[in-house]
Write a protein that holds these residues in place. Structure first.
Motif, mmCIF file in Angstrom:
data_model
loop_
_atom_site.group_PDB
_atom_site.id
_atom_site.type_symbol
_atom_site.label_atom_id
_atom_site.label_comp_id
_atom_site.label_asym_id
_atom_site.label_seq_id
_atom_site.Cartn_x
_atom_site.Cartn_y
_atom_site.Cartn_z
ATOM 1 N N HIS A 15 28.626 37.760 0.696
ATOM 2 C CA HIS A 15 29.088 37.317 2.011
ATOM 3 C C HIS A 15 30.412 37.969 2.432
ATOM 4 C CE1 HIS A 15 26.059 34.158 1.370
ATOM 5 N NE2 HIS A 15 26.027 34.142 2.686
ATOM 6 N N GLY A 16 30.833 38.998 1.710
ATOM 7 C CA GLY A 16 32.050 39.708 2.096
ATOM 8 C C GLY A 16 33.341 39.118 1.583
ATOM 9 N N HIS A 17 33.267 38.082 0.769
ATOM 10 C CA HIS A 17 34.454 37.485 0.151
ATOM 11 C C HIS A 17 34.824 38.373 -1.038
ATOM 12 C CE1 HIS A 17 36.772 34.579 -2.263
ATOM 13 N NE2 HIS A 17 36.907 33.854 -1.173
ATOM 14 N N PRO A 18 36.110 38.527 -1.340
ATOM 15 C CA PRO A 18 36.473 39.385 -2.476
ATOM 16 C C PRO A 18 35.965 38.887 -3.833
ATOM 17 C CG PRO A 18 38.434 38.336 -1.536
ATOM 18 C CD PRO A 18 37.284 38.021 -0.641
ATOM 19 N N GLY A 19 35.549 37.643 -3.908
ATOM 20 C CA GLY A 19 35.000 37.130 -5.165
ATOM 21 C C GLY A 19 36.042 36.758 -6.192
ATOM 22 N N ASN A 20 37.291 36.618 -5.750
ATOM 23 C CA ASN A 20 38.357 36.226 -6.672
ATOM 24 C C ASN A 20 38.207 34.767 -7.058
ATOM 25 O OD1 ASN A 20 39.440 38.781 -6.315
ATOM 26 N ND2 ASN A 20 40.799 38.114 -4.670
ATOM 27 N N ILE A 21 38.145 34.515 -8.347
ATOM 28 C CA ILE A 21 38.009 33.161 -8.858
ATOM 29 C C ILE A 21 39.214 32.853 -9.731
ATOM 30 C CG2 ILE A 21 36.639 31.693 -10.399
ATOM 31 C CD1 ILE A 21 34.157 33.109 -9.239
ATOM 32 N N THR A 22 39.800 31.691 -9.506
ATOM 33 C CA THR A 22 40.972 31.250 -10.254
ATOM 34 C C THR A 22 40.531 30.356 -11.400
ATOM 35 O OG1 THR A 22 42.362 31.363 -8.277
ATOM 36 C CG2 THR A 22 43.150 29.975 -10.093
ATOM 37 N N GLU A 23 40.989 30.682 -12.599
ATOM 38 C CA GLU A 23 40.736 29.823 -13.756
ATOM 39 C C GLU A 23 41.933 28.896 -13.923
ATOM 40 O OE1 GLU A 23 39.011 31.068 -17.412
ATOM 41 O OE2 GLU A 23 38.207 32.886 -16.494
ATOM 42 N N LEU A 24 41.663 27.617 -13.907
ATOM 43 C CA LEU A 24 42.719 26.628 -14.071
ATOM 44 C C LEU A 24 43.026 26.453 -15.560
ATOM 45 C CD1 LEU A 24 41.362 23.962 -11.556
ATOM 46 C CD2 LEU A 24 43.067 25.738 -11.133
ATOM 47 N N PRO A 25 44.236 25.975 -15.880
ATOM 48 C CA PRO A 25 44.599 25.770 -17.281
ATOM 49 C C PRO A 25 43.713 24.744 -17.995
ATOM 50 C CG PRO A 25 46.540 25.584 -15.863
ATOM 51 C CD PRO A 25 45.347 25.715 -14.973
ATOM 52 N N SER A 26 43.175 23.776 -17.228
ATOM 53 C CA SER A 26 42.299 22.764 -17.829
ATOM 54 C C SER A 26 41.277 22.334 -16.791
ATOM 55 C CB SER A 26 43.127 21.574 -18.324
ATOM 56 O OG SER A 26 43.798 20.963 -17.251
ATOM 57 N N PRO A 27 40.198 21.679 -17.228
ATOM 58 C CA PRO A 27 39.194 21.220 -16.269
ATOM 59 C C PRO A 27 39.808 20.314 -15.203
ATOM 60 C CG PRO A 27 38.364 21.021 -18.501
ATOM 61 C CD PRO A 27 39.829 21.365 -18.613
ATOM 62 N N ALA A 28 39.224 20.369 -14.018
ATOM 63 C CA ALA A 28 39.703 19.555 -12.902
ATOM 64 C C ALA A 28 38.535 18.717 -12.378
ATOM 65 C CB ALA A 28 40.289 20.447 -11.818
ATOM 66 N N THR A 30 38.502 15.953 -10.848
ATOM 67 C CA THR A 30 38.770 15.245 -9.591
ATOM 68 C C THR A 30 39.559 16.150 -8.656
ATOM 69 O OG1 THR A 30 40.900 14.352 -10.315
ATOM 70 C CG2 THR A 30 38.921 13.030 -10.823
ATOM 71 N N ALA A 31 39.524 15.794 -7.375
ATOM 72 C CA ALA A 31 40.296 16.554 -6.389
ATOM 73 C C ALA A 31 41.792 16.480 -6.704
ATOM 74 C CB ALA A 31 40.023 16.025 -4.987
ATOM 75 N N MET A 32 42.254 15.321 -7.153
ATOM 76 C CA MET A 32 43.670 15.159 -7.484
ATOM 77 C C MET A 32 44.067 16.085 -8.622
ATOM 78 S SD MET A 32 46.494 13.745 -6.679
ATOM 79 C CE MET A 32 46.220 12.259 -5.762
ATOM 80 N N ALA A 33 43.234 16.172 -9.654
ATOM 81 C CA ALA A 33 43.542 17.047 -10.790
ATOM 82 C C ALA A 33 43.576 18.512 -10.350
ATOM 83 C CB ALA A 33 42.511 16.852 -11.903
ATOM 84 N N ALA A 34 42.641 18.899 -9.494
ATOM 85 C CA ALA A 34 42.623 20.281 -9.001
ATOM 86 C C ALA A 34 43.859 20.557 -8.148
ATOM 87 C CB ALA A 34 41.353 20.540 -8.199
ATOM 88 N N ALA A 35 44.196 19.636 -7.261
ATOM 89 C CA ALA A 35 45.357 19.815 -6.382
ATOM 90 C C ALA A 35 46.640 19.946 -7.181
ATOM 91 C CB ALA A 35 45.452 18.650 -5.398
ATOM 92 N N GLU A 36 46.774 19.147 -8.233
ATOM 93 C CA GLU A 36 47.980 19.226 -9.069
ATOM 94 C C GLU A 36 48.087 20.598 -9.727
ATOM 95 O OE1 GLU A 36 47.796 15.894 -11.763
ATOM 96 O OE2 GLU A 36 48.238 14.462 -10.157
ATOM 97 N N GLN A 37 46.973 21.116 -10.239
ATOM 98 C CA GLN A 37 47.010 22.410 -10.921
ATOM 99 C C GLN A 37 47.187 23.582 -9.953
ATOM 100 O OE1 GLN A 37 44.332 23.018 -14.345
ATOM 101 N NE2 GLN A 37 43.592 20.939 -13.937
ATOM 102 N N LEU A 38 46.724 23.417 -8.716
ATOM 103 C CA LEU A 38 46.839 24.491 -7.724
ATOM 104 C C LEU A 38 48.077 24.343 -6.839
ATOM 105 C CD1 LEU A 38 43.082 24.570 -6.751
ATOM 106 C CD2 LEU A 38 44.337 26.446 -7.856
ATOM 107 N N ALA A 39 48.806 23.250 -7.005
ATOM 108 C CA ALA A 39 49.993 22.953 -6.196
ATOM 109 C C ALA A 39 49.664 23.007 -4.704
ATOM 110 C CB ALA A 39 51.143 23.903 -6.541
ATOM 111 N N CYS A 40 48.599 22.277 -4.331
ATOM 112 C CA CYS A 40 48.203 22.208 -2.926
ATOM 113 C C CYS A 40 47.914 20.757 -2.568
ATOM 114 C CB CYS A 40 46.977 23.096 -2.675
ATOM 115 S SG CYS A 40 45.431 22.459 -3.346
ATOM 116 N N PRO A 41 47.800 20.453 -1.278
ATOM 117 C CA PRO A 41 47.469 19.079 -0.892
ATOM 118 C C PRO A 41 46.063 18.703 -1.369
ATOM 119 C CG PRO A 41 48.186 20.377 1.017
ATOM 120 C CD PRO A 41 48.013 21.319 -0.122
#
Length: 155
Positions: A15-28, A30-41
């Motif tokens: 679909h034309g996306h660069p395909g960059n995937i971020t590996e988090l330090p630990s499983p996420a 929940t949305a809260m766990a993902a947000a904390e690791q990505l430093a986003c809302p």
């Protein structure tokens, strides 16, 4: 056989996306766990949730900032009932395990609703097929990637 992560990366690049995937330090899981690791809302996390809509899979990509109102989702897709799918149903429909479901990279396209609340964020993060992987996108790109319908699904 391709892994869930490979299928997501392939779908992104098709679909034309660069395909960059971020590996988090630990499983996420929940949305809260993902947000904390990505430093986003937390609202910028695009949760890929699979429901059963009168027996067929329905993918709802919801903002992590709220719960899905299943009555709104049912009304939007024109079915009597929408309910949370079992882990087995999710795996069969997506080829991905609960906790790592991506909005793309499934064996067959799923009817998809994309939460309009995600449009309030300049960038959003979605799962990439494994519990510790995410990719960055936008609301508009997410709608295009999934072939989904924009819908207000928040409770």
């Amino acid at each position: 056989m391709k892994s869930a992560l490979d299928r997501v990366r392939t779908a992104l690049t098709l679909h034309g996306h660069p395909g960059n995937i971020t590996e988090l330090p630990s499983p996420a899981p929940t949305a809260m766990a993902a947000a904390e690791q990505l430093a986003c809302p937390v609202g910028a996390i695009a949760n890929s949730l699979v429901f059963e809509a009168d027996g067929t899979p329905l993918l709802v990509v919801a903002s992590g900032g709220h719960r899905v109102d299943v009555k709104k989702a049912a009304h939007h897709v024109g079915v009597r009932r929408v309910r949370r799918a079992t882990p087995e149903f999710v795996l069969e429909a997506t080829g991905q395990e609960v906790g790592g479901v991506a909005p793309i990279g499934h064996p067959v396209p799923l009817r998809t609703l994309v939460d309009t609340a995600l449009a309030g964020y300049p960038q959003v993060w979605a799962g990439a097929g494994l519990p510790h992987t995410m990719f960055r996108t936008t609301f508009a790109e997410l709608v295009a990637l999934t072939g989904g319908e924009a819908a207000a699904v928040g409770a």
